[in-house]
Scaffold this motif. Sequence first.
Motif, PDB file in Angstrom:
ATOM      1  N   UNK A   9       0.911  -1.188   0.064  1.00  0.00           N
ATOM      2  CA  UNK A   9      -0.148   0.041   0.104  1.00  0.00           C
ATOM      3  C   UNK A   9       0.880   1.224   0.246  1.00  0.00           C
ATOM      4  N   UNK A  10      -0.013   2.281  -0.010  1.00  0.00           N
ATOM      5  CA  UNK A  10       0.891   3.709   0.029  1.00  0.00           C
ATOM      6  C   UNK A  10      -0.065   4.824  -0.602  1.00  0.00           C
ATOM      7  N   UNK A  11       0.568   5.831  -0.904  1.00  0.00           N
ATOM      8  CA  UNK A  11       0.162   7.235  -1.273  1.00  0.00           C
ATOM      9  C   UNK A  11       0.320   7.263  -2.919  1.00  0.00           C
ATOM     10  N   UNK A  12      -0.596   7.587  -3.694  1.00  0.00           N
ATOM     11  CA  UNK A  12      -0.419   7.754  -5.101  1.00  0.00           C
ATOM     12  C   UNK A  12      -1.282   8.799  -5.519  1.00  0.00           C
ATOM     13  N   UNK A  13      -0.954   9.543  -6.839  1.00  0.00           N
ATOM     14  CA  UNK A  13      -1.962  10.577  -7.162  1.00  0.00           C
ATOM     15  C   UNK A  13      -2.737   9.911  -8.064  1.00  0.00           C
ATOM     16  N   UNK A  14      -3.978  10.500  -8.269  1.00  0.00           N
ATOM     17  CA  UNK A  14      -4.908   9.991  -9.015  1.00  0.00           C
ATOM     18  C   UNK A  14      -4.335   9.799 -10.571  1.00  0.00           C
ATOM     19  N   UNK A  15      -4.856   8.445 -11.094  1.00  0.00           N
ATOM     20  CA  UNK A  15      -4.581   8.091 -12.389  1.00  0.00           C
ATOM     21  C   UNK A  15      -3.034   7.372 -12.429  1.00  0.00           C
ATOM     22  N   UNK A  39     -12.093  -1.134   2.896  1.00  0.00           N
ATOM     23  CA  UNK A  39     -13.098  -0.490   3.873  1.00  0.00           C
ATOM     24  C   UNK A  39     -12.618   0.819   3.708  1.00  0.00           C
ATOM     25  N   UNK A  40     -13.250   1.749   3.446  1.00  0.00           N
ATOM     26  CA  UNK A  40     -13.187   3.372   3.433  1.00  0.00           C
ATOM     27  C   UNK A  40     -13.632   3.817   4.656  1.00  0.00           C
ATOM     28  N   UNK A  41     -13.140   4.918   5.364  1.00  0.00           N
ATOM     29  CA  UNK A  41     -13.593   5.494   6.414  1.00  0.00           C
ATOM     30  C   UNK A  41     -15.108   5.916   6.517  1.00  0.00           C
ATOM     31  N   UNK A  88      -9.465   8.790  -6.304  1.00  0.00           N
ATOM     32  CA  UNK A  88      -9.584   9.145  -5.052  1.00  0.00           C
ATOM     33  C   UNK A  88     -10.738   8.460  -4.035  1.00  0.00           C
ATOM     34  N   UNK A  89     -11.527   7.658  -5.080  1.00  0.00           N
ATOM     35  CA  UNK A  89     -12.648   6.834  -4.267  1.00  0.00           C
ATOM     36  C   UNK A  89     -11.994   5.487  -4.065  1.00  0.00           C
ATOM     37  N   UNK A  90     -10.806   5.175  -4.499  1.00  0.00           N
ATOM     38  CA  UNK A  90     -10.251   3.832  -4.209  1.00  0.00           C
ATOM     39  C   UNK A  90      -9.566   4.093  -2.841  1.00  0.00           C
ATOM     40  N   UNK A  91      -9.418   5.038  -2.291  1.00  0.00           N
ATOM     41  CA  UNK A  91      -8.910   5.387  -1.106  1.00  0.00           C
ATOM     42  C   UNK A  91      -9.582   4.369   0.001  1.00  0.00           C
ATOM     43  N   UNK A  92      -8.586   3.567   0.871  1.00  0.00           N
ATOM     44  CA  UNK A  92      -9.369   2.606   1.632  1.00  0.00           C
ATOM     45  C   UNK A  92      -8.185   1.557   2.337  1.00  0.00           C
ATOM     46  N   UNK A 120      -3.854   5.184  -0.503  1.00  0.00           N
ATOM     47  CA  UNK A 120      -4.309   6.609  -0.389  1.00  0.00           C
ATOM     48  C   UNK A 120      -4.340   7.306  -1.670  1.00  0.00           C
ATOM     49  N   UNK A 121      -5.216   7.709  -2.521  1.00  0.00           N
ATOM     50  CA  UNK A 121      -5.170   8.261  -3.699  1.00  0.00           C
ATOM     51  C   UNK A 121      -5.610   9.779  -3.528  1.00  0.00           C
ATOM     52  N   UNK A 122      -4.420  10.600  -4.033  1.00  0.00           N
ATOM     53  CA  UNK A 122      -4.826  12.094  -3.861  1.00  0.00           C
ATOM     54  C   UNK A 122      -5.349  12.452  -5.120  1.00  0.00           C
TER      55      UNK A 122
END
Length: 123
Positions: A9-15, A39-41, A88-92, A120-122
């Motif tokens: 997992x990690x942080x990535x930009x949209x796309x 599971x998203x918040x 961003x909706x894939x953030x979970x 996390x998708x920014x």
Amino acid sequence: QVQLVESGGGLVQAGGSLSLSCVASGRPFNTLTMAWFRQAPGKEREFVSATRWTSGSTGYADSVKGRFTISRDNAKNTVYLQMNNLKPGDTAVYYCAAELWGTGLPTGQYNHWGQGTQVTVSS
């Protein structure tokens, strides 16, 4: 008892893209149907994808079809989730799950779970 350990997992930009891995132990891997849930918040846990113990056939939630790919390597006791064109909706928190001789359906009796990995998708 089946033990599952996720990573990737990690942080990535949209796309962007991320790849998750889950290593299983405790049972012969080729007897396990493997799945990914997320599971998203503030939301319920939802099915993402699964690959059956027999034939390796796969299934996906409509929300990820065409963007995510599940695969398994029985020699490495590992299931993967390649996630492309992330939104961003894939953030979970993404969870790996296993069911012995499972059907691969979203409603399967997945009674073995990993600890989860944050994606996390920014925007």
